[in-house]
Motif scaffolding. Sequence first.
Motif, PDB file in Angstrom:
ATOM      1  N   SER A 124      -2.762   0.280   7.878  1.00 28.48           N
ATOM      2  CA  SER A 124      -2.930   0.211   9.326  1.00 28.48           C
ATOM      3  C   SER A 124      -1.982   1.154  10.062  1.00 28.48           C
ATOM      4  O   SER A 124      -2.323   1.710  11.104  1.00 28.48           O
ATOM      5  CB  SER A 124      -2.719  -1.216   9.811  1.00 28.48           C
ATOM      6  N   SER A 125      -0.793   1.342   9.498  1.00 24.88           N
ATOM      7  CA  SER A 125       0.190   2.227  10.143  1.00 24.88           C
ATOM      8  C   SER A 125       0.018   3.678   9.720  1.00 24.88           C
ATOM      9  O   SER A 125       0.573   4.577  10.352  1.00 24.88           O
ATOM     10  CB  SER A 125       1.596   1.768   9.791  1.00 24.88           C
ATOM     11  N   GLY A 126      -0.716   3.890   8.633  1.00 23.15           N
ATOM     12  CA  GLY A 126      -0.868   5.235   8.091  1.00 23.15           C
ATOM     13  C   GLY A 126       0.200   5.610   7.089  1.00 23.15           C
ATOM     14  O   GLY A 126       0.178   6.716   6.546  1.00 23.15           O
ATOM     15  N   ASP A 127       1.116   4.702   6.797  1.00 24.97           N
ATOM     16  CA  ASP A 127       2.224   5.012   5.901  1.00 24.97           C
ATOM     17  C   ASP A 127       1.821   5.007   4.432  1.00 24.97           C
ATOM     18  O   ASP A 127       2.516   5.572   3.588  1.00 24.97           O
ATOM     19  CB  ASP A 127       3.353   3.998   6.098  1.00 24.97           C
ATOM     20  N   SER A 128       0.738   4.345   4.124  1.00 27.72           N
ATOM     21  CA  SER A 128       0.346   4.189   2.730  1.00 27.72           C
ATOM     22  C   SER A 128      -1.090   4.620   2.539  1.00 27.72           C
ATOM     23  O   SER A 128      -1.972   4.269   3.328  1.00 27.72           O
ATOM     24  CB  SER A 128       0.514   2.725   2.312  1.00 27.72           C
ATOM     25  N   THR A 129      -1.336   5.383   1.478  1.00 27.22           N
ATOM     26  CA  THR A 129      -2.687   5.791   1.114  1.00 27.22           C
ATOM     27  C   THR A 129      -2.900   5.581  -0.376  1.00 27.22           C
ATOM     28  O   THR A 129      -1.943   5.507  -1.150  1.00 27.22           O
ATOM     29  CB  THR A 129      -2.956   7.270   1.444  1.00 27.22           C
TER      30      THR A 129
END
Length: 119
Positions: A53-58
Amino acid sequence: QVQLVESGGGLVQAGGSLRLSCAASGDTFSNYAMAWFRQTPISEREFVGFISSSGDSTYYRDPVKGRFTISRDNAKNTVTLQMNTLKPEDTAVYYCAARLLNKRQYEYWGQGTQVTVSS
């Protein structure tokens, strides 16, 4: 609820690049983890990659690791799938999907966008 609309599909030669976008509307976008899936006429829908949701993890499936990149802009309510070094086997309809952070299943789906990679 969130509504999703994909864009950016098309025809590209093998080795080329495409950038898919998914625009979200409705609920607060940052409440949702996002993912991309793809499906061909002869296969079931398969997971491509995920972004938190934050974009920190893919996270990506092995066949696309190193070639595909997912990013998001929570201020613009968009998630993007950058696809490089495309292969004919990447040909599929690509879908973005959203799930609330407390859910396991992706509940919201776009209509899909066709990607065709010619050899």
